[in-house]
Design an enzyme around this catalytic site. Structure first.
Site, PDB file in Angstrom:
ATOM      1  N   HIS A  40      33.732 -16.902   4.094  1.00  0.00           N
ATOM      2  CA  HIS A  40      32.267 -16.914   4.181  1.00  0.00           C
ATOM      3  C   HIS A  40      31.721 -15.494   4.358  1.00  0.00           C
ATOM      4  O   HIS A  40      30.855 -15.039   3.581  1.00  0.00           O
ATOM      5  CB  HIS A  40      31.849 -17.799   5.357  1.00  0.00           C
ATOM      6  CG  HIS A  40      30.376 -17.833   5.619  1.00  0.00           C
ATOM      7  ND1 HIS A  40      29.590 -18.928   5.324  1.00  0.00           N
ATOM      8  CD2 HIS A  40      29.534 -16.914   6.156  1.00  0.00           C
ATOM      9  CE1 HIS A  40      28.342 -18.670   5.657  1.00  0.00           C
ATOM     10  NE2 HIS A  40      28.276 -17.457   6.177  1.00  0.00           N
ATOM     11  N   GLU A  41      32.198 -14.800   5.381  1.00  0.00           N
ATOM     12  CA  GLU A  41      31.663 -13.463   5.650  1.00  0.00           C
ATOM     13  C   GLU A  41      32.003 -12.497   4.525  1.00  0.00           C
ATOM     14  O   GLU A  41      31.242 -11.572   4.230  1.00  0.00           O
ATOM     15  CB  GLU A  41      32.196 -12.940   6.986  1.00  0.00           C
ATOM     16  CG  GLU A  41      31.800 -13.784   8.192  1.00  0.00           C
ATOM     17  CD  GLU A  41      30.298 -13.983   8.331  1.00  0.00           C
ATOM     18  OE1 GLU A  41      29.517 -13.153   7.823  1.00  0.00           O
ATOM     19  OE2 GLU A  41      29.895 -14.998   8.944  1.00  0.00           O
ATOM     20  N   HIS A  95      29.283 -12.588   1.998  1.00  0.00           N
ATOM     21  CA  HIS A  95      28.164 -11.713   2.370  1.00  0.00           C
ATOM     22  C   HIS A  95      28.483 -10.265   1.996  1.00  0.00           C
ATOM     23  O   HIS A  95      27.626  -9.534   1.482  1.00  0.00           O
ATOM     24  CB  HIS A  95      27.913 -11.790   3.872  1.00  0.00           C
ATOM     25  CG  HIS A  95      27.126 -12.983   4.318  1.00  0.00           C
ATOM     26  ND1 HIS A  95      25.916 -13.336   3.753  1.00  0.00           N
ATOM     27  CD2 HIS A  95      27.371 -13.889   5.293  1.00  0.00           C
ATOM     28  CE1 HIS A  95      25.453 -14.412   4.371  1.00  0.00           C
ATOM     29  NE2 HIS A  95      26.311 -14.773   5.298  1.00  0.00           N
TER      30      HIS A  95
END
Length: 723
Positions: free
Chosen positions: A494-495, A498
């Protein structure tokens, strides 16, 4: 504009001790050109005392630049107003970005105290910009001439967004209203800092000390070893200390057989900020809501949610409620069925059917083992941190040809590591830091930030971003590498999404790096889809000892269990999103008890069962009271509609590593920043509005329906049409 984002992220600024401030300021690294590799912050030279003078000078320099724009006698133009404003404030941005990240990841009492002193000054500085009548006159003059200027699409967009942000910041208010807005913003900045400091203190100060080995029965050895190390660190021998950091708390709640201790640890978590001590956040919650409600009315909106959402994809609270209502009943119904299964197991084992929130994870793990023959502790052996990080690197290489090369650069904590990111043609794309383990002074959760945003210089050359991923993962155990849970594995994916969004940015103006809060989670959440795909697991999930790939039987079990406990997971998430939107749709503030407000809204009105708490309760809801998610926590679910529908594009291609689809996602989403509204960017990639169906199928809330051979199932758009 980039500078309004800095004001919104008013979480940190540093202060120096008065005795050595002058000496430290004389050699301040922020006042020199950084000769570090790739221009990263020289953390080996930056001291606590350097931040305050750097930020103060940054404010002064920025104010002088604004004065120069205002005083320019030439007719207002894109270049001498909009572009000049976009380029301004570089020292302030550089100093503030470095400190904000360090304060969140490696804080201490000095930094927290300083935050209270500097935050109002920074808030006042940006109010001085947004409420500058002469500056707004020039911006308005350019805005009115857009149609007659030879501007590129990005320049038109930047002009429109600049004008809009000034209006939303109060530029059109009268003098009395502006003065009140300044007061509100100053108070809110202080309250936000106090909320965060209190939460950090409550999280740090709570410990569960276990003195008998029988009371840690069931807890994995790696976790109890870490708890023993923590006890020794605190000067205790032959004891175990468990904390509220997820790598300590979650395994204890999942495996500890001692129900009383599970209750104690769980209660310590959910009571943070609600203990009637000096760190109690309940009055701060009241004060923040009171001021936000007044601010909304000042800006001619009925509620703070209406004000915030007018600048998001959702546009209105009604659209948010429409999404959450679609999810609430099927999620809660599923959770109730899950509860009955768990309650039956507990009753059989203990002859007691009473079931509490601190029982859920413990008995859910038993179901996972019995129904899916899936043991989380055995699974962790395939998800060493090195394997998972290698996995996201391999995925990025398969999709876009990226290479990640370890580099030696200054770091703010010895646990950090860094990589140079190279594009498929070996050109420099950016630098990526990793800071992955919990420690005192680090904010909870996981996030991705920047020490420098991607941009372009006046010479037209790209200035590469410097990005950081910060998490609170399970630490290594002795000489063994860190083993991540499946949840932690998905968090790193997920990160990393980003980070890719920031690394790929090709936006030419800083003010267009911003995207809507309910769109920003699309690049991160889509990456989670790959984490458990069989083709991906075969690439990176290798046994810690043997090095053998994950067996096909285990891969099938993971796939089969993907909807396990999703009623609980969805319900706690939707409950938190409802808590957020409910409290921010208040139109006439009256003092309230946060706990009673939450109970009435969720339990009494919507039927939330007592065995499930919302993911965050108000006194520790950091996202909405000390971050940028106020009236926006629903954005994770909104973006999940997007990410699941977007991933379907890869599935439909017949290859989840399809390079053509990946290139389209990069060109239409990841590189574009906020150069268009999120809905437009999404349609550019997908050719249609998103359908909520794939998201609900993934969460097990509806069964997939196979379309007839001669027809295509109609999509059910959830995201609104572009306005």
């Amino acid at each position: 504009m980039r500078f309004f984002l800095i004001a919104a992220f008013m979480t940190a600024v540093l202060s120096a001790g008065s005795g050595c401030e002058k000496k430290q300021a004389d050699a301040n690294p922020f006042f020199t050109v950084w000769d570090t590799p790739f221009g990263v912050p020289p953390f080996d030279k930056i001291k606590n005392g350097h931040y305050k003078p750097a930020i103060e000078k940054g404010i002064a320099d920025h104010a002088a630049e604004i004065d120069s724009i205002v005083a320019n006698p030439d007719a207002p133009s894109f270049e001498n107003v909009i572009a000049a404003l976009d380029r301004s404030g570089e020292l302030l941005k550089k100093a503030y970005a470095a400190f904000a990240q360090v304060k969140a990841a490696d804080s201490n009492d000095e930094l927290q105290e300083a935050d209270l002193a500097i935050a109002p000054a920074v808030s006042a500085h940006y109010d001085d910009i947004y409420l500058n009548d002469r500056l707004f006159e020039k911006i308005s003059a350019v805005h009115e001439q857009i149609g007659g200027m030879a501007l590129s699409a990005e320049q038109v967009r930047l002009t429109e967004q600049t004008y809009k942000q000034f209006v939303r910041a109060g530029a059109q208010l009268n003098a009395r209203q502006k003065e009140r807005l300044r007061d509100i913003n100053r108070e809110l900045s202080l309250l936000s800092v106090r909320f965060g400091n209190n939460l950090l203190a409550e999280t740090r100060d709570f410990t569960l000390v276990v003195e008998s080995s029988k009371d840690i029965s069931g807890v994995p050895q790696t976790v109890t070893d870490a708890a023993a190390d923590k006890a020794k660190e605190m000067g205790m021998t032959d004891k175990w200390v468990f904390t509220l950091s997820p790598p300590s708390m979650i395994p204890f709640l999942t495996y500890a057989e001692n129900r009383g201790l599970r209750e104690k640890l769980y209660t310590g978590y959910v009571k943070r900020g609600n203990n009637g001590n000096q760190f109690d956040n309940r009055q701060i919650v009241n004060d923040i809501i009171r001021l936000r409600t007044e601010k909304a009315r000042l800006m001619d909106y009925p509620s703070y949610a209406a004000f915030v959402l007018d600048d998001r994809m959702a546009k209105t609270p009604e659209r948010v409620y429409d999404l959450l209502d679609k999810l609430w009943k099927p999620a809660l119904d599923t959770a109730k069925r899950e509860l009955e299964t768990l309650r039956a197991i507990k009753a059989k084992e203990t002859q007691d059917s009473a079931f509490a929130a601190w029982d859920w994870r413990y008995y859910a793990e038993k179901v996972r083992k019995s129904q899916y023959n899936l043991d989380q502790t055995s699974l962790n052996l395939y998800f060493s941190l090195d394997n998972v990080r290698s996995g996201v690197f391999q995925l990025s290489n398969r999709l876009w040809g990226l290479t990640f090369r370890p580099v030696s650069v200054p770091v703010y904590n010895k646990e950090c590591s860094a990589y140079e990111v190279l594009d498929k043609d070996n050109t420099h794309l950016g630098v990526l830091y990793f800071d992955l383990y919990p420690r005192d002074g680090k904010r909870g959760g996981a996030w991705c930030g920047t020490f420098r945003e991607a941009s372009y210089g006046t010479d037209g050359k790209r200035i590469a971003p410097i990005v950081t991923i910060v998490c609170n993962f399970t630490r290594p155990n002795g000489s063994d590498p860190a083993q991540l849970t499946l949840d932690e594995t998905e968090t790193l994916f997920h990160e990393f999404g980003h980070a890719l969004h920031k690394l790929f940015s090709q936006v030419r103006y800083a003010g267009l790096n911003r995207v809507e809060r309910d769109f920003v989670e699309l690049p991160s959440q889509i990456m989670e889809n790959w984490a458990t795909e069989p083709e991906m697991l075969r690439l990176y999930a290798k046994h810690l000892v043997s090095g053998e790939p994950m067996p096909e039987s285990l891969i099938r079990k993971i796939r089969k269990s993907r909807q396990f406990n999703q009623g609980f997971a969805t319900t706690e998430l939707v409950a938190a999103a409802l808590s957020d939107i409910d409290i921010h749709t208040i139109e006439d503030y009256k003092p309230f008890d946060p706990e009673a407000f939450e109970k009435e809204a969720l339990n009494d009105k919507r039927g939330l069962i007592g065995q499930i708490e919302p993911r965050y309760r108000y006194p520790y809801f950091n996202h909405i009271f000390n971050s940028g998610y106020a009236a926006g926590y629903y954005g994770y679910l909104w973006a999940e509609v997007l990410d699941r529908d977007a991933f379907e594009a890869f599935v439909e291609s017949g290859d989840i590593f399809d390079k053509a689809t990946a290139l389209s996602f990069r060109k239409n989403i990841l590189e574009r920043g906020g150069t268009q509204d999120g809905a437009e960017l999404y349609r550019n990639f997908r050719g249609k509005d998103p359908d909520i169906t794939p998201m609900m199928v993934k969460r097990g809330l509806i069964k997939p329906v196979e379309p007839a051979a001669d027809s295509v199932a109609a999509a059910t758009p959830v995201v609104p049409q572009a306005q």
